[in-house]
Design an enzyme around this catalytic site. Structure first.
Site, PDB file in Angstrom:
ATOM      1  N   ASP A 205     -11.988  -2.119  56.286  1.00  0.00           N
ATOM      2  CA  ASP A 205     -11.515  -3.265  57.059  1.00  0.00           C
ATOM      3  C   ASP A 205     -10.716  -4.194  56.163  1.00  0.00           C
ATOM      4  O   ASP A 205     -10.883  -4.194  54.938  1.00  0.00           O
ATOM      5  CB  ASP A 205     -12.700  -4.060  57.615  1.00  0.00           C
ATOM      6  CG  ASP A 205     -13.260  -3.463  58.899  1.00  0.00           C
ATOM      7  OD1 ASP A 205     -14.334  -3.910  59.305  1.00  0.00           O
ATOM      8  OD2 ASP A 205     -12.627  -2.561  59.471  1.00  0.00           O
ATOM      9  N   LYS A 227      -7.923  -4.827  61.409  1.00  0.00           N
ATOM     10  CA  LYS A 227      -7.687  -5.363  62.750  1.00  0.00           C
ATOM     11  C   LYS A 227      -7.266  -6.805  62.568  1.00  0.00           C
ATOM     12  O   LYS A 227      -8.099  -7.692  62.397  1.00  0.00           O
ATOM     13  CB  LYS A 227      -8.947  -5.259  63.608  1.00  0.00           C
ATOM     14  CG  LYS A 227      -9.356  -3.822  63.907  1.00  0.00           C
ATOM     15  CD  LYS A 227     -10.573  -3.767  64.798  1.00  0.00           C
ATOM     16  CE  LYS A 227     -10.937  -2.333  65.119  1.00  0.00           C
ATOM     17  NZ  LYS A 227     -12.116  -2.233  65.993  1.00  0.00           N
TER      18      LYS A 227
END
Length: 413
Positions: A205, A227
Site C-alpha cells: 500500500d 489507493k
C-alpha cells in the site's frame, strides 16, 4: 593490540559446552523470587518446565506467574533436599550462604546448577538467548552484558534480514497480511519485518512504510497496490487476484499494509479471497494509526478521570451519505472520537456531531502524516475544524482526534 579486561575474571579460561535442554514436564527448581528470577522464569515457562519456585517473597510479576499457574511457589526459604528429582536448578537469591548451599546439593546430586551471583561456582551458565522463527540463538561469553549485546545484534540481523544466514526457505508458498504500522519503519512488528525479509513478492500500500521496501533484496518483486484518494488506485479485486496468482505460482507473498490489516484495511476481504482459493494465509497485526498517531503528538486516546472509552470511525463516507455509523450515538458519547480517512468529510461530520449534541467548543486535533518526518499537527474545535483543515491545506493521510484528551498536555500555542 590491547584488549579490554574481562569484567568477570573468575570465568577466564573456562569454556562451557553449549547444549539445549528440553525441559518440558521436567522438574526445575528456582531458588529466589527477585528480579533475576523474574527475568529467567519466562524462558523456563516457555520451555514447558515443571517449575518449583522456592522463596519467602517474590516480585509482583513473579507472583502473577504463580497465580496464573505457570509455576508452583513454595513460600519459604531453601531447605536441604529441595533438589531431589530435579533436572536443572537456578539459584538467584541475595544470600551467598544460601546460594552456596544450593549449589553444593546440586553438585552432590549431579544436577546442573546456574548461579546468578558467582558464575565460577556454578556448573551451568545461563546464556543470553533470543528467537527468530524456529531458531534459538544463545550466546555465552562469561560476561552477561557482552553476551546480551551479541545476542541482540545477531537476532536483530536475522529478523530484519541484514544478516543473511538463512540456508532454507522459512516459508513455503502462501500469503502474509502484514500490518506495517503508522508509517515510521521502526514501528512495524518484529514478526512483520521477519516475514518481509523472507518475501518473494511484496504487494504494498502507499501507506506502508516506504523505507522498508528499499531494504529488500533485488530479486524481490514489489507491486504497487496504492489507493490514492480521488486518484489512481489498484482495484481490490485486482489485488486479491495478484495475491492468489503469485502464491499459486509457488511464491511467498507479503501484503504490506499501513496500520493494521483489519482496521479499515480490507484485510478481511483479502483473507477471504485467499482462503476461498485454498491459499494459506498468515495475519500479522500492526500498530493502528488510530492510537499511535495521536500518541506521537502527545495525545492519549484515553486518560484517567477524563474518558473511559474511545471510538474509531471511518470518515470516508459522510453522515448524509451511505454511512453505517450512528453519528447521533457517537455525538452523545463522552469519550474520544478518532476519525480515519475523514479529511474530505470533516465539515459535514463536525456539523452533524454538533447538531446531535456535541459541544461546538470540543477540542479537535488533526495530525497529518503521523510518525513520519512530515508529521504535522493543527488544532481546532468542532466549530472551526473544517475551516482550519482548508486554510492549513491538510491532505490525507491524517488522523482526527475529537475530545478533551486533545488538551491533556495543555492548550496549543
Amino acid at each position: 593490540m590491547s584488549t579490554a579486561p574481562n569484567p568477570h575474571p573468575s570465568t577466564e579460561g573456562r569454556t562451557p559446552y553449549p547444549v539445549g535442554l528440553l525441559l518440558t514436564g521436567r522438574r526445575v527448581v528456582v531458588v529466589g523470587g527477585g528480579q533475576v528470577a523474574q527475568r529467567r522464569l519466562p524462558a523456563l515457562i516457555a520451555a514447558g518446565a515443571d517449575i518449583q519456585l522456592i522463596s519467602p517473597a517474590t516480585t509482583p510479576a513473579v507472583q502473577a506467574m504463580a497465580d496464573a499457574g505457570e509455576l508452583t511457589w513454595h513460600r519459604r526459604g531453601y531447605a536441604e533436599g529441595d533438589l531431589a528429582d530435579t533436572w536443572y536448578a537456578l539459584v538467584a537469591t541475595d544470600d551467598p550462604a544460601v546460594n552456596t548451599a544450593v549449589s553444593a546439593e546440586a553438585e552432590r546430586l549431579r544436577v546442573f546448577c546456574a548461579r546468578s551471583d558467582d558464575a565460577s561456582a556454578a556448573s551451568a551458565w545461563t546464556p543470553a538467548s533470543g528467537r527468530d522463527g524456529g531458531a534459538t540463538v544463545s550466546v555465552l561469553t562469561g560476561d552477561p552484558r557482552h553476551s546480551a549485546a551479541l545476542r541482540n545484534s545477531i537476532v536483530e540481523g536475522l529478523r530484519d534480514g541484514s544478516l543473511a544466514a538463512r540456508q532454507f526457505r522459512a516459508h513455503g508458498a502462501g500469503v502474509a497480511l502484514v500490518g506495517g504500522g503508522p508509517g515510521d519503519p521502526d514501528l512495524i512488528t518484529v514478526r512483520g519485518r521477519r516475514l518481509l525479509a523472507d518475501a518473494d513478492v511484496v504487494v504494498a500500500d502507499r501507506l506502508a512504510p516506504r523505507e522498508l521496501l528499499a531494504e529488500l533484496p533485488p530479486h524481490v518483486e514489489v507491486i504497487d497496490a496504492s489507493k490514492i484518494p480521488y486518484g489512481r488506485y489498484m482495484a481490490q479485486e485486482a489485488i486479491n487476484r495478484t495475491l492468489i496468482e503469485h502464491a499459486k505460482a509457488g511464491r511467498f507473498v507479503v501484503r504490506l499494509k499501513g496500520g493494521d490489516p483489519y482496521v479499515f484495511g480490507r484485510g478481511g476481504e483479502e483473507l477471504l479471497a485467499c482462503v476461498e482459493a485454498g491459499i494459506p494465509v498468515t495475519v500479522v497485526p500492526g500498530i493502528s494509526s488510530s492510537i499511535s498517531v495521536p500518541a506521537a503528538v502527545g495525545i492519549p486516546v484515553t486518560h484517567r478521570g477524563m474518558t473511559h472509552e474511545f471510538t474509531v470511525i471511518s470518515g470516508h463516507v459522510g453522515p448524509d451519505e451511505r454511512s453505517l455509523t450512528n453519528w447521533d450515538a457517537a455525538a452523545r458519547m463522552t469519550g474520544t472520537l478518532v476519525l480515519l480517512m475523514a479529511v474530505d468529510k470533516i465539515g459535514a461530520i463536525a456539523a452533524r456531531l454538533i447538531e446531535a449534541g456535541r459541544s461546538a467548543d470540543t477540542p479537535v486535533a488533526v495530525v497529518q502524516e503521523g510518525t513520519t518526518a512530515a508529521q504535522r499537527r493543527v488544532d481546532a474545535t468542532l466549530a472551526t475544524v473544517a475551516e482550519v483543515v482548508t486554510t492549513e491545506g491538510i491532505k490525507p493521510p491524517a488522523v482526527i482526534v475529537i475530545g478533551a484528551v486533545v488538551h491533556v498536555l495543555g492548550q496549543p500555542g
